[in-house]
Design a protein around this motif. Structure first.
Motif, PDB file in Angstrom:
ATOM      1  N   ILE A  23       0.835  -1.202   0.000  1.00 38.79           N
ATOM      2  CA  ILE A  23       0.000   0.000   0.000  1.00 38.79           C
ATOM      3  C   ILE A  23       0.869   1.251   0.000  1.00 38.79           C
ATOM      4  CG2 ILE A  23      -1.588   1.340   1.460  1.00 38.79           C
ATOM      5  CD1 ILE A  23      -2.860  -1.439   2.196  1.00 38.79           C
ATOM      6  N   LYS A  24       1.891   1.245   0.831  1.00 41.48           N
ATOM      7  CA  LYS A  24       2.800   2.401   0.899  1.00 41.48           C
ATOM      8  C   LYS A  24       3.497   2.624  -0.442  1.00 41.48           C
ATOM      9  CE  LYS A  24       6.533   4.330   3.625  1.00 41.48           C
ATOM     10  NZ  LYS A  24       7.422   4.149   4.776  1.00 41.48           N
ATOM     11  N   GLN A  25       3.955   1.550  -1.066  1.00 42.37           N
ATOM     12  CA  GLN A  25       4.664   1.667  -2.335  1.00 42.37           C
ATOM     13  C   GLN A  25       3.733   2.119  -3.457  1.00 42.37           C
ATOM     14  OE1 GLN A  25       7.852   1.563  -2.408  1.00 42.37           O
ATOM     15  NE2 GLN A  25       8.103   1.837  -4.580  1.00 42.37           N
ATOM     16  N   LEU A  26       2.518   1.611  -3.474  1.00 41.22           N
ATOM     17  CA  LEU A  26       1.545   2.053  -4.478  1.00 41.22           C
ATOM     18  C   LEU A  26       1.288   3.548  -4.340  1.00 41.22           C
ATOM     19  CD1 LEU A  26      -0.983  -0.913  -4.336  1.00 41.22           C
ATOM     20  CD2 LEU A  26       0.448  -0.295  -6.302  1.00 41.22           C
ATOM     21  N   SER A  27       1.165   4.013  -3.104  1.00 41.59           N
ATOM     22  CA  SER A  27       0.987   5.453  -2.862  1.00 41.59           C
ATOM     23  C   SER A  27       2.195   6.234  -3.370  1.00 41.59           C
ATOM     24  CB  SER A  27       0.777   5.724  -1.379  1.00 41.59           C
ATOM     25  OG  SER A  27      -0.459   5.220  -0.957  1.00 41.59           O
ATOM     26  N   ASN A  28       3.393   5.722  -3.102  1.00 40.30           N
ATOM     27  CA  ASN A  28       4.613   6.379  -3.574  1.00 40.30           C
ATOM     28  C   ASN A  28       4.663   6.447  -5.094  1.00 40.30           C
ATOM     29  OD1 ASN A  28       5.552   6.765  -0.964  1.00 40.30           O
ATOM     30  ND2 ASN A  28       6.832   4.942  -0.977  1.00 40.30           N
ATOM     31  N   PHE A  29       4.179   5.404  -5.753  1.00 41.15           N
ATOM     32  CA  PHE A  29       4.147   5.372  -7.214  1.00 41.15           C
ATOM     33  C   PHE A  29       3.043   6.260  -7.770  1.00 41.15           C
ATOM     34  CE2 PHE A  29       5.917   0.754  -7.486  1.00 41.15           C
ATOM     35  CZ  PHE A  29       7.210   1.220  -7.417  1.00 41.15           C
ATOM     36  N   GLY A  30       2.068   6.625  -6.936  1.00 39.30           N
ATOM     37  CA  GLY A  30       0.929   7.403  -7.409  1.00 39.30           C
ATOM     38  C   GLY A  30      -0.096   6.559  -8.142  1.00 39.30           C
ATOM     39  N   ILE A  31      -0.103   5.264  -7.854  1.00 38.12           N
ATOM     40  CA  ILE A  31      -1.048   4.355  -8.504  1.00 38.12           C
ATOM     41  C   ILE A  31      -2.306   4.259  -7.648  1.00 38.12           C
ATOM     42  CG2 ILE A  31      -1.456   1.964  -9.217  1.00 38.12           C
ATOM     43  CD1 ILE A  31       1.581   1.782  -9.769  1.00 38.12           C
ATOM     44  N   PRO A  32      -3.455   4.615  -8.200  1.00 43.89           N
ATOM     45  CA  PRO A  32      -4.696   4.547  -7.421  1.00 43.89           C
ATOM     46  C   PRO A  32      -5.068   3.107  -7.082  1.00 43.89           C
ATOM     47  CG  PRO A  32      -5.118   5.390  -9.641  1.00 43.89           C
ATOM     48  CD  PRO A  32      -3.668   5.116  -9.550  1.00 43.89           C
ATOM     49  N   LEU A  44      -6.631  -1.759 -10.264  1.00 43.54           N
ATOM     50  CA  LEU A  44      -7.057  -2.000 -11.639  1.00 43.54           C
ATOM     51  C   LEU A  44      -5.823  -2.070 -12.540  1.00 43.54           C
ATOM     52  CD1 LEU A  44     -10.011   0.510 -12.009  1.00 43.54           C
ATOM     53  CD2 LEU A  44     -10.169  -1.979 -12.077  1.00 43.54           C
ATOM     54  N   ARG A  45      -5.810  -3.018 -13.424  1.00 43.31           N
ATOM     55  CA  ARG A  45      -4.708  -3.162 -14.372  1.00 43.31           C
ATOM     56  C   ARG A  45      -4.530  -1.871 -15.187  1.00 43.31           C
ATOM     57  NH1 ARG A  45      -2.260  -7.473 -15.439  1.00 43.31           N
ATOM     58  NH2 ARG A  45      -3.830  -8.793 -14.488  1.00 43.31           N
ATOM     59  N   SER A  46      -5.646  -1.273 -15.576  1.00 45.12           N
ATOM     60  CA  SER A  46      -5.581  -0.040 -16.373  1.00 45.12           C
ATOM     61  C   SER A  46      -4.959   1.110 -15.587  1.00 45.12           C
ATOM     62  CB  SER A  46      -6.975   0.344 -16.861  1.00 45.12           C
ATOM     63  OG  SER A  46      -7.830   0.601 -15.766  1.00 45.12           O
ATOM     64  N   ALA A  47      -5.131   1.134 -14.257  1.00 47.42           N
ATOM     65  CA  ALA A  47      -4.543   2.201 -13.436  1.00 47.42           C
ATOM     66  C   ALA A  47      -3.023   2.131 -13.486  1.00 47.42           C
ATOM     67  CB  ALA A  47      -5.033   2.092 -12.000  1.00 47.42           C
ATOM     68  N   ILE A  48      -2.489   0.932 -13.462  1.00 47.67           N
ATOM     69  CA  ILE A  48      -1.034   0.764 -13.536  1.00 47.67           C
ATOM     70  C   ILE A  48      -0.538   1.169 -14.912  1.00 47.67           C
ATOM     71  CG2 ILE A  48       0.837  -0.940 -13.540  1.00 47.67           C
ATOM     72  CD1 ILE A  48      -0.722  -2.420 -11.372  1.00 47.67           C
ATOM     73  N   GLU A  49      -1.219   0.696 -15.948  1.00 46.35           N
ATOM     74  CA  GLU A  49      -0.806   1.024 -17.313  1.00 46.35           C
ATOM     75  C   GLU A  49      -0.842   2.529 -17.549  1.00 46.35           C
ATOM     76  OE1 GLU A  49      -3.521  -1.376 -19.541  1.00 46.35           O
ATOM     77  OE2 GLU A  49      -2.351  -3.201 -19.236  1.00 46.35           O
ATOM     78  N   ASP A  50      -1.916   3.181 -17.101  1.00 46.73           N
ATOM     79  CA  ASP A  50      -2.051   4.629 -17.285  1.00 46.73           C
ATOM     80  C   ASP A  50      -0.971   5.389 -16.517  1.00 46.73           C
ATOM     81  OD1 ASP A  50      -4.243   4.212 -18.890  1.00 46.73           O
ATOM     82  OD2 ASP A  50      -5.714   4.768 -17.353  1.00 46.73           O
ATOM     83  N   THR A  51      -0.752   5.012 -15.282  1.00 43.93           N
ATOM     84  CA  THR A  51       0.216   5.727 -14.440  1.00 43.93           C
ATOM     85  C   THR A  51       1.638   5.544 -14.944  1.00 43.93           C
ATOM     86  OG1 THR A  51      -1.218   5.485 -12.510  1.00 43.93           O
ATOM     87  CG2 THR A  51       1.074   6.017 -12.097  1.00 43.93           C
ATOM     88  N   ALA A  55       0.111   8.296 -19.200  1.00 45.34           N
ATOM     89  CA  ALA A  55      -1.135   8.692 -19.850  1.00 45.34           C
ATOM     90  C   ALA A  55      -1.976   9.593 -18.954  1.00 45.34           C
ATOM     91  CB  ALA A  55      -1.944   7.458 -20.247  1.00 45.34           C
ATOM     92  N   LYS A  56      -1.889   9.373 -17.655  1.00 42.59           N
ATOM     93  CA  LYS A  56      -2.613  10.200 -16.695  1.00 42.59           C
ATOM     94  C   LYS A  56      -1.644  10.630 -15.609  1.00 42.59           C
ATOM     95  CE  LYS A  56      -7.055   7.897 -17.228  1.00 42.59           C
ATOM     96  NZ  LYS A  56      -8.089   7.130 -16.565  1.00 42.59           N
ATOM     97  N   LEU A  57      -1.894  11.773 -15.032  1.00 43.78           N
ATOM     98  CA  LEU A  57      -1.057  12.212 -13.920  1.00 43.78           C
ATOM     99  C   LEU A  57      -1.318  11.333 -12.713  1.00 43.78           C
ATOM    100  CD1 LEU A  57      -1.400  16.085 -14.166  1.00 43.78           C
ATOM    101  CD2 LEU A  57       0.550  14.680 -14.830  1.00 43.78           C
ATOM    102  N   PRO A  58      -0.271  10.906 -12.014  1.00 43.39           N
ATOM    103  CA  PRO A  58      -0.477  10.083 -10.826  1.00 43.39           C
ATOM    104  C   PRO A  58      -1.273  10.833  -9.763  1.00 43.39           C
ATOM    105  CG  PRO A  58       1.853  10.211 -11.396  1.00 43.39           C
ATOM    106  CD  PRO A  58       1.122  11.150 -12.288  1.00 43.39           C
TER     107      PRO A  58
END
Length: 77
Positions: A23-32, A44-51, A55-58
């Motif tokens: 959870i901490k690392q996902l937050s650091n990456f800006g992945i929702p 969501l797989r698409s959240a990782i791909e976008d971030t 394609a989208k701002l984290p």
């Protein structure tokens, strides 16, 4: 292919097995993500791909409460 990232993929992405560290690392990456009833991050797989593709701002998760906003909503000034 699943809509959500698997536990193994999540471990590979974050480098951690422990849920709280993932959870901490996902937050650091800006992945929702959301946390399920078991305390596991659900991504969501698409959240990782976008971030990761830019394609989208984290989106950073806010860990603080906006007290000023709550006061305004309540009518206190």
């Amino acid at each position: 292919m699943s809509l959500f990232v698997s536990r193994d993929e999540l471990q590979e992405l974050t480098g951690f097995k422990k849920k709280s560290l993932q959870i901490k690392q996902l937050s650091n990456f800006g992945i929702p993500f959301e946390v399920n009833r078991l305390g596991s991050p659900v991504v969501l797989r698409s959240a990782i791909e976008d971030t990761l593709s830019g394609a989208k701002l984290p989106r950073k998760r806010s860990k603080s409460i906006n007290l000023e906003s709550l006061r305004k909503a309540k009518g206190d000034n």
